[in-house]
Design a protein around this motif. Sequence first.
Motif, mmCIF file in Angstrom:
data_model
loop_
_atom_site.group_PDB
_atom_site.id
_atom_site.type_symbol
_atom_site.label_atom_id
_atom_site.label_comp_id
_atom_site.label_asym_id
_atom_site.label_seq_id
_atom_site.Cartn_x
_atom_site.Cartn_y
_atom_site.Cartn_z
ATOM 1 N N GLY A 84 0.749 -1.113 -0.240
ATOM 2 C CA GLY A 84 -0.001 -0.129 0.071
ATOM 3 C C GLY A 84 0.872 1.200 -0.008
ATOM 4 N N ASP A 85 0.099 2.355 -0.005
ATOM 5 C CA ASP A 85 0.891 3.668 0.063
ATOM 6 C C ASP A 85 1.273 3.974 1.395
ATOM 7 O OD1 ASP A 85 0.623 3.871 -2.803
ATOM 8 O OD2 ASP A 85 -1.582 4.653 -2.348
ATOM 9 N N GLY A 86 2.321 5.209 1.676
ATOM 10 C CA GLY A 86 2.796 5.295 2.768
ATOM 11 C C GLY A 86 1.632 6.479 3.497
ATOM 12 N N GLY A 87 2.148 7.028 4.694
ATOM 13 C CA GLY A 87 1.297 7.634 5.523
ATOM 14 C C GLY A 87 0.360 7.135 6.448
ATOM 15 N N LYS A 88 0.577 5.737 6.565
ATOM 16 C CA LYS A 88 -0.265 4.772 7.595
ATOM 17 C C LYS A 88 0.646 3.518 7.876
ATOM 18 C CE LYS A 88 -3.152 2.924 4.378
ATOM 19 N NZ LYS A 88 -4.613 2.606 3.654
ATOM 20 N N ASP A 89 0.441 2.877 9.005
ATOM 21 C CA ASP A 89 1.178 1.600 8.816
ATOM 22 C C ASP A 89 0.564 0.553 7.850
ATOM 23 O OD1 ASP A 89 2.649 2.528 10.944
ATOM 24 O OD2 ASP A 89 1.393 1.806 12.550
ATOM 25 N N ARG A 90 1.509 -0.184 7.096
ATOM 26 C CA ARG A 90 1.075 -0.933 6.142
ATOM 27 C C ARG A 90 1.303 -2.533 6.274
ATOM 28 N NH1 ARG A 90 4.546 1.569 1.446
ATOM 29 N NH2 ARG A 90 5.898 1.996 3.195
ATOM 30 N N PRO A 91 0.508 -3.328 5.913
ATOM 31 C CA PRO A 91 0.783 -4.987 6.089
ATOM 32 C C PRO A 91 2.006 -5.192 5.372
ATOM 33 C CG PRO A 91 -1.406 -4.451 5.113
ATOM 34 C CD PRO A 91 -0.728 -3.143 5.007
ATOM 35 N N VAL A 92 2.686 -6.133 5.900
ATOM 36 C CA VAL A 92 3.858 -6.815 5.446
ATOM 37 C C VAL A 92 3.696 -7.933 4.722
ATOM 38 C CG1 VAL A 92 6.147 -7.561 6.301
ATOM 39 C CG2 VAL A 92 5.210 -5.512 7.257
ATOM 40 N N LEU A 93 4.215 -8.110 3.779
ATOM 41 C CA LEU A 93 4.250 -9.316 2.983
ATOM 42 C C LEU A 93 5.744 -9.875 2.860
ATOM 43 C CD1 LEU A 93 2.050 -10.270 -0.021
ATOM 44 C CD2 LEU A 93 4.500 -10.463 -0.463
ATOM 45 N N TYR A 94 5.454 -11.164 3.195
ATOM 46 C CA TYR A 94 7.054 -12.022 2.893
ATOM 47 C C TYR A 94 7.040 -12.810 1.739
ATOM 48 C CZ TYR A 94 11.043 -15.228 3.546
ATOM 49 O OH TYR A 94 12.031 -15.868 3.292
ATOM 50 N N ALA A 95 8.003 -12.897 0.890
ATOM 51 C CA ALA A 95 8.099 -13.557 -0.506
ATOM 52 C C ALA A 95 9.576 -14.360 -0.236
ATOM 53 C CB ALA A 95 8.059 -12.862 -1.647
#
Length: 194
Positions: free
Chosen positions: A62-73
Amino acid sequence: MTRDEAILDSIRGDSGLAELLWRVCEFDLSRGDHGEPVRLSSGLALEVVAGDFTGGTFFLCGDGGKDRPVLYASSEGQAGLIGQSLTEALEIMVGLPSWWDCLKFSGSGDLTVMRTAADHLRHDELEDQPEIGAHRVRLAAALGLEFGSFPALLARLHAAVSATTPDFVLADETGEAYEPLFGPWLPSRNPAWR
């Protein structure tokens, strides 16, 4: 500034903290290349934030400005969410340094199977790295992390990975989706755990 941005600033500004984070859970801000173009099923933006020793990549979604989910690949073609924010992902990874193996030996996402694997992994980890507990405490204090109980961390990891579908499915540039993070193996596959 969000809490997650503040955590990243803390890690970037303290090489000792960055090194400790690398030793505990292989989260390395200096590893910032995934190696191939990828996209999310939802079309949300992806930002590489770190990598690990095996060639896996951690993305903020997602875009900055807020806490965002973390995806691991992983470098082996599996991907999924591991936290709804960087704070949550780090709490899980620091609190459960064998989180990736808990997922591999999950019987395709069975939380009870994950608990069995986690018990074996925790025993192995404490035997191989007796200092790990002190490192976790230091990281928690420096980054403002709250772990909760071991079963609670496993449940949070399970919930995060389960929330991958439908919006956070990762695909390569041809549109081929990565496999889920939940591995099919049972703990009995490892002869040392029998």
